[in-house]
Motif scaffolding. Structure first.
Motif, PDB file in Angstrom:
ATOM      1  N   LYS A 158     -28.071 -33.146 -23.628  1.00 31.57           N
ATOM      2  CA  LYS A 158     -28.932 -34.175 -23.044  1.00 31.57           C
ATOM      3  C   LYS A 158     -29.261 -35.248 -24.081  1.00 31.57           C
ATOM      4  N   LYS A 159     -29.287 -34.840 -25.338  1.00 31.92           N
ATOM      5  CA  LYS A 159     -29.645 -35.732 -26.437  1.00 31.92           C
ATOM      6  C   LYS A 159     -28.402 -36.456 -26.960  1.00 31.92           C
ATOM      7  N   SER A 160     -28.621 -37.653 -27.476  1.00 37.61           N
ATOM      8  CA  SER A 160     -27.572 -38.440 -28.107  1.00 37.61           C
ATOM      9  C   SER A 160     -27.659 -38.240 -29.619  1.00 37.61           C
ATOM     10  N   TYR A 161     -26.505 -38.209 -30.285  1.00 41.58           N
ATOM     11  CA  TYR A 161     -26.457 -38.008 -31.737  1.00 41.58           C
ATOM     12  C   TYR A 161     -25.654 -39.121 -32.390  1.00 41.58           C
ATOM     13  N   LYS A 162     -26.124 -39.553 -33.562  1.00 42.66           N
ATOM     14  CA  LYS A 162     -25.442 -40.598 -34.317  1.00 42.66           C
ATOM     15  C   LYS A 162     -24.793 -39.983 -35.555  1.00 42.66           C
ATOM     16  N   ASP A 163     -25.577 -39.639 -36.549  1.00 44.69           N
ATOM     17  CA  ASP A 163     -25.090 -39.004 -37.769  1.00 44.69           C
ATOM     18  C   ASP A 163     -25.584 -37.563 -37.766  1.00 44.69           C
ATOM     19  N   PHE A 164     -24.656 -36.611 -37.959  1.00 43.03           N
ATOM     20  CA  PHE A 164     -25.035 -35.199 -37.807  1.00 43.03           C
ATOM     21  C   PHE A 164     -24.014 -34.277 -38.464  1.00 43.03           C
ATOM     22  N   GLN A 165     -24.452 -33.033 -38.626  1.00 43.16           N
ATOM     23  CA  GLN A 165     -23.575 -31.935 -39.001  1.00 43.16           C
ATOM     24  C   GLN A 165     -23.612 -30.966 -37.825  1.00 43.16           C
ATOM     25  N   LEU A 166     -22.459 -30.550 -37.364  1.00 44.50           N
ATOM     26  CA  LEU A 166     -22.364 -29.603 -36.273  1.00 44.50           C
ATOM     27  C   LEU A 166     -21.614 -28.389 -36.764  1.00 44.50           C
ATOM     28  N   ARG A 167     -22.123 -27.219 -36.416  1.00 46.85           N
ATOM     29  CA  ARG A 167     -21.456 -25.963 -36.758  1.00 46.85           C
ATOM     30  C   ARG A 167     -21.407 -25.123 -35.494  1.00 46.85           C
ATOM     31  N   ALA A 168     -20.250 -24.555 -35.194  1.00 43.00           N
ATOM     32  CA  ALA A 168     -20.107 -23.702 -34.016  1.00 43.00           C
ATOM     33  C   ALA A 168     -19.095 -22.606 -34.307  1.00 43.00           C
ATOM     34  N   GLU A 169     -19.333 -21.456 -33.721  1.00 47.17           N
ATOM     35  CA  GLU A 169     -18.341 -20.400 -33.740  1.00 47.17           C
ATOM     36  C   GLU A 169     -17.588 -20.481 -32.414  1.00 47.17           C
ATOM     37  N   VAL A 170     -16.254 -20.432 -32.498  1.00 47.06           N
ATOM     38  CA  VAL A 170     -15.380 -20.665 -31.355  1.00 47.06           C
ATOM     39  C   VAL A 170     -14.365 -19.538 -31.259  1.00 47.06           C
ATOM     40  N   TRP A 171     -14.183 -19.025 -30.045  1.00 43.65           N
ATOM     41  CA  TRP A 171     -13.118 -18.065 -29.761  1.00 43.65           C
ATOM     42  C   TRP A 171     -12.314 -18.608 -28.591  1.00 43.65           C
ATOM     43  N   VAL A 172     -10.999 -18.631 -28.739  1.00 38.05           N
ATOM     44  CA  VAL A 172     -10.118 -19.060 -27.649  1.00 38.05           C
ATOM     45  C   VAL A 172      -8.942 -18.094 -27.561  1.00 38.05           C
ATOM     46  N   ASP A 173      -8.376 -17.983 -26.355  1.00 35.24           N
ATOM     47  CA  ASP A 173      -7.128 -17.232 -26.271  1.00 35.24           C
ATOM     48  C   ASP A 173      -5.993 -18.130 -26.767  1.00 35.24           C
ATOM     49  N   ASP A 174      -4.805 -17.567 -26.868  1.00 34.28           N
ATOM     50  CA  ASP A 174      -3.689 -18.294 -27.479  1.00 34.28           C
ATOM     51  C   ASP A 174      -3.252 -19.536 -26.707  1.00 34.28           C
ATOM     52  N   THR A 175      -3.565 -19.609 -25.413  1.00 33.95           N
ATOM     53  CA  THR A 175      -3.111 -20.746 -24.605  1.00 33.95           C
ATOM     54  C   THR A 175      -4.227 -21.724 -24.266  1.00 33.95           C
ATOM     55  N   ALA A 176      -5.433 -21.495 -24.754  1.00 35.26           N
ATOM     56  CA  ALA A 176      -6.589 -22.314 -24.381  1.00 35.26           C
ATOM     57  C   ALA A 176      -6.439 -23.765 -24.810  1.00 35.26           C
ATOM     58  N   ASN A 177      -6.992 -24.635 -23.982  1.00 34.47           N
ATOM     59  CA  ASN A 177      -7.087 -26.061 -24.284  1.00 34.47           C
ATOM     60  C   ASN A 177      -8.562 -26.404 -24.225  1.00 34.47           C
ATOM     61  N   SER A 178      -9.125 -26.706 -25.384  1.00 37.89           N
ATOM     62  CA  SER A 178     -10.551 -26.985 -25.469  1.00 37.89           C
ATOM     63  C   SER A 178     -10.780 -28.025 -26.557  1.00 37.89           C
ATOM     64  N   GLY A 179     -12.031 -28.341 -26.766  1.00 43.84           N
ATOM     65  CA  GLY A 179     -12.384 -29.265 -27.824  1.00 43.84           C
ATOM     66  C   GLY A 179     -13.877 -29.519 -27.831  1.00 43.84           C
ATOM     67  N   ILE A 180     -14.304 -30.190 -28.872  1.00 48.30           N
ATOM     68  CA  ILE A 180     -15.688 -30.653 -28.972  1.00 48.30           C
ATOM     69  C   ILE A 180     -15.611 -32.169 -29.039  1.00 48.30           C
ATOM     70  N   PHE A 181     -16.178 -32.823 -28.043  1.00 50.92           N
ATOM     71  CA  PHE A 181     -16.209 -34.281 -28.001  1.00 50.92           C
ATOM     72  C   PHE A 181     -17.529 -34.744 -28.599  1.00 50.92           C
ATOM     73  N   ILE A 182     -17.448 -35.675 -29.536  1.00 50.18           N
ATOM     74  CA  ILE A 182     -18.652 -36.172 -30.202  1.00 50.18           C
ATOM     75  C   ILE A 182     -18.801 -37.671 -29.963  1.00 50.18           C
ATOM     76  N   ARG A 183     -20.059 -38.121 -30.035  1.00 54.21           N
ATOM     77  CA  ARG A 183     -20.391 -39.530 -29.830  1.00 54.21           C
ATOM     78  C   ARG A 183     -19.824 -40.060 -28.509  1.00 54.21           C
ATOM     79  N   CYS A 184     -20.034 -39.304 -27.444  1.00 48.68           N
ATOM     80  CA  CYS A 184     -19.553 -39.687 -26.105  1.00 48.68           C
ATOM     81  C   CYS A 184     -20.301 -40.931 -25.631  1.00 48.68           C
ATOM     82  N   THR A 185     -19.605 -42.008 -25.421  1.00 51.43           N
ATOM     83  CA  THR A 185     -20.251 -43.254 -24.989  1.00 51.43           C
ATOM     84  C   THR A 185     -20.537 -43.272 -23.492  1.00 51.43           C
ATOM     85  N   ASN A 186     -19.819 -42.439 -22.727  1.00 50.21           N
ATOM     86  CA  ASN A 186     -20.045 -42.355 -21.289  1.00 50.21           C
ATOM     87  C   ASN A 186     -19.964 -40.884 -20.873  1.00 50.21           C
ATOM     88  N   PRO A 187     -21.101 -40.175 -20.805  1.00 50.88           N
ATOM     89  CA  PRO A 187     -21.081 -38.749 -20.484  1.00 50.88           C
ATOM     90  C   PRO A 187     -20.517 -38.415 -19.096  1.00 50.88           C
TER      91      PRO A 187
END
Length: 149
Positions: free
Chosen positions: A24-53
């Protein structure tokens, strides 16, 4: 197709269209840390600074990719799609990985499991929400931390 279970957010019904969990919040300058698990065929990502949610993609945000089997592996897991190629190539499938993203002004840096995988100096997008993507396969995110800088 997103749900919370056992301490993580999971998506596993990705289809022809991507789905997103968006802050819900907008971010400009930041550090992001996440733990991620995907299967071998997964298509995912983390989108940052989204101008149009309401229209998230590489034309409206930076995509930090999580996609081990991407046809063009130079923008696979650990890359910033169409901005900074991944080096070294990193595979995330089948295990928990720690992803770190630093966005400070025009400086962008991505690390996977403590190894820098891509860096860029790019000012196309300056601020916006962060979105977790599901576009196929099994994707799990836990311990997501965002620290403004």
């Amino acid at each position: 197709n997103w749900r919370l279970e056992d301490g993580y957010a999971q998506a596993d019904l990705g289809g022809a269209a991507s789905s997103f969990l968006v802050t819900k919040k907008s971010y400009k300058d930041f550090q992001l840390r996440a733990e991620v698990w995907v299967d071998d065929t997964a298509n995912s990502g983390i989108f940052i600074r989204c101008t149009n949610p309401k229209d998230i993609g590489t034309k409206t945000a930076y995509e930090v990719n999580i996609y081990d089997t991407r046809p063009d592996p130079s923008y696979g897991t650990g890359a910033i799609v169409d901005v900074a190629k991944v080096n070294p190539i990193h595979k995330a499938g089948g295990r928990w990985n720690t992803m770190e993203i630093v966005a400070n002004g025009s400086q962008l840096k991505v690390s996977m499991n403590g190894v820098v995988t891509s860096e860029a100096n790019n000012s196309k997008f300056s601020e916006g929400p962060i979105a977790l993507q599901s576009a196929g396969g099994i994707i799990k995110f836990r311990k997501l931390e965002i620290k403004p800088i």
